[in-house]
Design a protein around this motif. Sequence first.
Motif, short mmCIF file in Angstrom:
data_model
loop_
_atom_site.label_atom_id
_atom_site.label_comp_id
_atom_site.label_asym_id
_atom_site.label_seq_id
_atom_site.Cartn_x
_atom_site.Cartn_y
_atom_site.Cartn_z
N THR A 26 10.58 32.08 7.25
CA THR A 26 10.45 30.94 6.34
C THR A 26 9.72 29.79 7.01
O THR A 26 8.92 29.09 6.36
CB THR A 26 11.83 30.47 5.84
OG1 THR A 26 12.68 30.17 6.96
CG2 THR A 26 12.50 31.53 4.98
N ASN A 27 9.95 29.58 8.30
CA ASN A 27 9.26 28.50 8.99
C ASN A 27 7.80 28.83 9.25
O ASN A 27 6.94 27.96 9.13
CB ASN A 27 9.99 28.16 10.29
CG ASN A 27 11.20 27.27 10.06
OD1 ASN A 27 11.05 26.09 9.76
ND2 ASN A 27 12.38 27.84 10.16
N TYR A 28 7.51 30.07 9.61
CA TYR A 28 6.10 30.48 9.74
C TYR A 28 5.37 30.24 8.42
O TYR A 28 4.27 29.65 8.39
CB TYR A 28 6.02 31.96 10.11
CG TYR A 28 5.75 32.23 11.57
CD1 TYR A 28 4.48 32.55 12.03
CD2 TYR A 28 6.78 32.17 12.51
CE1 TYR A 28 4.24 32.81 13.37
CE2 TYR A 28 6.55 32.43 13.85
CZ TYR A 28 5.27 32.75 14.28
OH TYR A 28 5.02 33.00 15.60
N ALA A 29 5.96 30.71 7.32
CA ALA A 29 5.30 30.59 6.02
C ALA A 29 5.09 29.12 5.64
O ALA A 29 4.03 28.73 5.16
CB ALA A 29 6.11 31.32 4.95
N ARG A 30 6.12 28.30 5.86
CA ARG A 30 6.04 26.88 5.50
C ARG A 30 4.92 26.18 6.27
O ARG A 30 4.10 25.45 5.68
CB ARG A 30 7.39 26.21 5.77
CG ARG A 30 7.39 24.69 5.61
CD ARG A 30 8.75 24.11 5.89
NE ARG A 30 9.20 24.34 7.26
CZ ARG A 30 8.86 23.60 8.32
NH1 ARG A 30 8.04 22.56 8.15
NH2 ARG A 30 9.35 23.86 9.52
N ILE A 31 4.90 26.38 7.57
CA ILE A 31 3.94 25.64 8.40
C ILE A 31 2.53 26.18 8.22
O ILE A 31 1.56 25.40 8.15
CB ILE A 31 4.39 25.68 9.88
CG1 ILE A 31 5.71 24.93 10.02
CG2 ILE A 31 3.32 25.06 10.79
CD1 ILE A 31 6.43 25.19 11.31
N LEU A 32 2.37 27.50 8.14
CA LEU A 32 1.05 28.06 7.88
C LEU A 32 0.49 27.53 6.56
O LEU A 32 -0.68 27.14 6.47
CB LEU A 32 1.12 29.59 7.85
CG LEU A 32 1.30 30.29 9.20
CD1 LEU A 32 1.62 31.77 8.99
CD2 LEU A 32 0.05 30.15 10.07
N HIS A 33 1.34 27.50 5.53
CA HIS A 33 0.89 26.98 4.23
C HIS A 33 0.51 25.51 4.34
O HIS A 33 -0.55 25.09 3.85
CB HIS A 33 2.00 27.17 3.19
CG HIS A 33 1.67 26.58 1.85
ND1 HIS A 33 2.01 25.28 1.51
CD2 HIS A 33 1.01 27.09 0.79
CE1 HIS A 33 1.58 25.03 0.28
NE2 HIS A 33 0.98 26.11 -0.18
N ASP A 34 1.35 24.72 5.01
CA ASP A 34 1.06 23.29 5.16
C ASP A 34 -0.22 23.05 5.98
O ASP A 34 -0.91 22.05 5.76
CB ASP A 34 2.23 22.58 5.84
CG ASP A 34 3.46 22.48 4.95
OD1 ASP A 34 3.33 22.76 3.74
OD2 ASP A 34 4.54 22.14 5.46
N ASP A 35 -0.53 23.98 6.88
CA ASP A 35 -1.73 23.85 7.71
C ASP A 35 -2.98 24.42 7.03
O ASP A 35 -4.05 24.48 7.64
CB ASP A 35 -1.53 24.55 9.06
CG ASP A 35 -0.60 23.76 9.98
OD1 ASP A 35 -0.25 22.61 9.64
OD2 ASP A 35 -0.24 24.29 11.05
N GLY A 36 -2.83 24.83 5.77
CA GLY A 36 -4.00 25.27 5.02
C GLY A 36 -4.31 26.74 5.09
O GLY A 36 -5.37 27.19 4.62
#
Length: 423
Positions: A26-36
């Motif tokens: 969930t944290n990988y997905a959240r941060i990757l998404h936020d980073d574009g």
Amino acid sequence: MADQPRIALLNDSFPPTIDGVANVVTNYARILHDDGYPVMVATPEYPGVTDDYPYPVLRYASVNTTRLVGYRAGYPFSARAVSAIDDFHPDILHTHCPVASTLLARTAREGTGAPVVFTYHTKFDIDIRTALKGELLQNQLITAMVRNIEACDEVWTVSRGAGENLRSLGFRGEYRVMENGVDFPRGRATEAEIAAITQRHHLQQDRPVFLFIGRMRWYKGIRLILDGLAQARAQGARFTMLFVGDGTDMADIQALARENGLWEDCVFAGAVRDRELLRAYYSRGDLFLFPSTFDTNGIVVREAAACALPALLVRGSCAAEGIDDGQTGLLMDENAQSLCAQALWACAHPDEIHRIGQTAQERIYISWEDAVRRAEKRYADILAEHPNGAARPRRDVFPFLSDALEAVTRLRELSEQVRELLK
């Protein structure tokens, strides 16, 4: 940022299932998404779940194996799942589970050419030996999983000890240490939130609170906690042992607490899924007890450090990597007497325990943002090594099934031989 690589994350556990690896994904997905980064998650379907994420979540066919392993297992040869991943056009397939998710990633690689990255989080051999009887079958399945991992293009481990454990199981490839992070910010919960924990569980202000957060399974070192604290109590120590979590060994753990005479000193709070509430529990503790030699990294140790809560860990364990005894944590030998001695010392030296917690917060804390951005840099290197999606040559996933079927066949043959002998 349209030029960012497309990342597919695969794992057998994902909310509403809550465990350490689900938290990672969930944290990988959240941060990757936020980073574009265009990102998707592929995970086994869960009855009645509604996904409300800013990225797509692919739920594919599953069977209920929660009583065995704590989560549902997916069917990795689902044509619909493979087609959906292919339509996403991933540049990287990053899998976090050595069975179904990795088989699905390998199957998807056949069509997409995307390299497969595997992260080794958990000592799956212990889970296998706990869930299954018969050493022959256990060893065959462990071998099958190791071969499944070796078929990936790159293997990451969350600690050096985790990598060496994987080697001890027969893994012959190379691995890269990529530490996990923590989604808590540095700092304790508010005084009001901490006071609410005190009131909820009727905690006494004049007694130190020893805290455990995690699955209520024996292999987490919980027997050491109960036996060691029983010895400390017999020597006059007064404390509260606060357990946060749930698991299949809960009833037996509570029975041992009664048998050891610790029942009145223990609080069993159950599972806590609200992250802010969990942060308040960490902030209420005085010493985090985590004598686990099962865990490969121990995110909970860094979560505790975020809240300035020091941890007591087994010397030489993966969870204790990077811990300076007496400075960023406390180390013990893997026996009840050693835990007792450290608990007695903690009760007698509250100011020192507070100082160690503050130092842990300064030195061993790592945010998920830092951890995932290190992964982003490595993704770029992997793609440079595999231009135009040219992952390593195709590898048939069926050897894994062949190994597993051979294990079952050999077990059946052995059973037949035993029956013949008993006639």
